[in-house]
Design a protein around this motif. Sequence first.
Motif, PDB file in Angstrom:
ATOM      1  N   UNK A   1       0.684  -1.305   0.024  1.00  0.00           N
ATOM      2  CA  UNK A   1      -0.033   0.081  -0.067  1.00  0.00           C
ATOM      3  C   UNK A   1       0.567   1.110   0.028  1.00  0.00           C
ATOM      4  N   UNK A   2       0.227   2.332  -0.424  1.00  0.00           N
ATOM      5  CA  UNK A   2       0.871   3.891  -0.221  1.00  0.00           C
ATOM      6  C   UNK A   2       1.224   4.297   1.123  1.00  0.00           C
ATOM      7  N   UNK A   3       2.335   5.152   1.090  1.00  0.00           N
ATOM      8  CA  UNK A   3       2.614   5.551   2.261  1.00  0.00           C
ATOM      9  C   UNK A   3       1.757   6.775   2.718  1.00  0.00           C
ATOM     10  N   UNK A   4       0.976   6.622   3.490  1.00  0.00           N
ATOM     11  CA  UNK A   4      -0.347   7.469   4.096  1.00  0.00           C
ATOM     12  C   UNK A   4       0.150   8.905   4.213  1.00  0.00           C
ATOM     13  N   UNK A   5       1.104   9.205   4.730  1.00  0.00           N
ATOM     14  CA  UNK A   5       1.653  10.713   5.118  1.00  0.00           C
ATOM     15  C   UNK A   5       2.342  11.272   3.927  1.00  0.00           C
TER      16      UNK A   5
END
Length: 626
Positions: free
Chosen positions: A76-80
């Motif tokens: 998944x993408x890095x949310x920050x």
Amino acid sequence: MKGDGKTVMMKSKLKWVGLVGLVLSAFSLFVHFLLARFTEDGFSEYQTSITIFSWRPIFENVDIPTTSPLHRRLWGPVRHLESLHPHANPRGNYAEFKSFSYLYNEEQFMTALAKDVRVVKTLPKDLKGARRKKKIPLFRVPYQASPYFFLHRVLPILNKHSVVELVVPDGGCLQATLAPQFEELQRLRCRVSFHALRFRQEVQELATNILHRLRSPGRPFIAYDPGLTRDALAYYGCAELFQDVHTELIQHKRAWMLKRGIVKGSLSVDSAKKRLNGSCPLMPEEIGILLRAYGYSWDTIIYVSGGEVFGGQRTLIPLHSMFENVVDRTSLSSSWELNRIYGRESNLASDYPKKLTPVDVELKREAWKLAGPRPRPLPPPPARPKYYNIEGWWGWVAESDNEPDSTVMELRMNAHKLLWEAIDYVVCVEADVFIPGFDHDGKGHPNFATLVMGHRLYQSAASRTYRPNRKQVVKFLEETRDHLYQANRTWLTSIRRHLRKSLLDGLRGASVQSKSLSFLSHPVPECSCSSRGPAEPTSHASSPPHSVHAALGSVHHCPAWMDTGVTSLSLEKEHDEDLDEDDTSSSGLFLRNSGSDTAHENGGGEASKEEAQLEDQEELEGGERR
């Protein structure tokens, strides 16, 4: 008589039928030759469609659902970083160059920079004459030259002569970090590197085809760049990581560097100490252990990039033993496709001695018998370098510290390596996950992997790009060296924590170390914008850590036309990113049998939940400390 006449007539008809068949066959061959000669594009598509590749993916585990927490943790993408977007458009006025000469004939380059720089294909006639007479002023641009060099030394001469030649031997003609008043030039750098420069069509097409073949199984993949080049290993004194002739080859290169002042220090270096300090590359085995410890299963697809992996395929054997689907460009493309990007090349077979025919041998023997008095024998030739073939890698060791002159074949191979690296670059930038083994080249400058990470940060900042701290990783590996392949859960948790933190903490290291050497390795905040406004409320747990603010700097808010409608992530999604209920790799890292899976079904769930709670607690504590 009539019977004989019929027989003759029948034979005559058969002859005519055979003749017609031969003519049709010849005509068919001729047509096929014309099609192959004059319709190369159509033939290339047909050739690509029937190409048989050596790689056949092997999967045993059920594909992880994209909505599961484990999938978000691994892929998944890095949310920050999801709010960060590429934005290198001009935001103010800056001095524009009136003329620009470029080496390549690329319409894409000229079109993309039409509003920034005037690019001309050829010089005017009067300046062409001056160039032939070598009357054009020439400047050797030092590495990391300051704007003062160009404004006060080059520009006055350019205004006087209308043209100058710049020789940039080591790359990096302009220093990486510039004063705030030159920020628009930094954005021009991004437009040149990430938008204007495009690989030629054949290279781009092959890279796209390789990407399609990597994604054809319907699973994400990891791109890994080992960074194991002879120059880098010699520069940082990592010879003892290898054995036998490879150590000698690295030491020979280091002696050559010392003599020319490329590297300082002594010839003998404690490679073990260098490794503990994080100065040496992580070996493929160590990268494989990190990925398996983090939770990537043995059937994960891993693409290995790099034009040269020092030590050959033997160095990659441990990685192949941990992951079944380890591939590179050679296993995902045919020799015909690779030859196509090389273009038309002259045959080098004439450079090698031809085998004499028996007639030529006899003629030479007779000429030798009829020759005059024999000259005195010449002294023996000087000692020549000894050549070795170690696991498919050609190297040489000699008494002298001089490198041998490159042969015509080696020069051609070096040109091919540039094309290989171009293909690897496209694949690595587009990969779902990227992890480097090293981030410096043989001169102490940022290497291929560093530029890939910079491009990924610009193009898709939230994509998973691990930046492991080599010193900390080596410490982890030394702690459990005696039982490395059966590590305990505490050790696994530490590894997972470190890799997860490297997604953000590695940015801070890049902003301090890599950016000072190459702006393109960390092109933020100058070439990025944020879709999250400074006054937008965020939850306490979802606010980016201080290290991210320090690494990204003051990022501008994206203009209205770039509004993607992205809202703040829900607290539920943020917390379940690190959940690990379905992870079956908490112990017995490299076991594939069903018995191991059964054990995890019984006890692995509680351990994974406990680990997830520890990770979530750590993140909350980090937010409170901020």
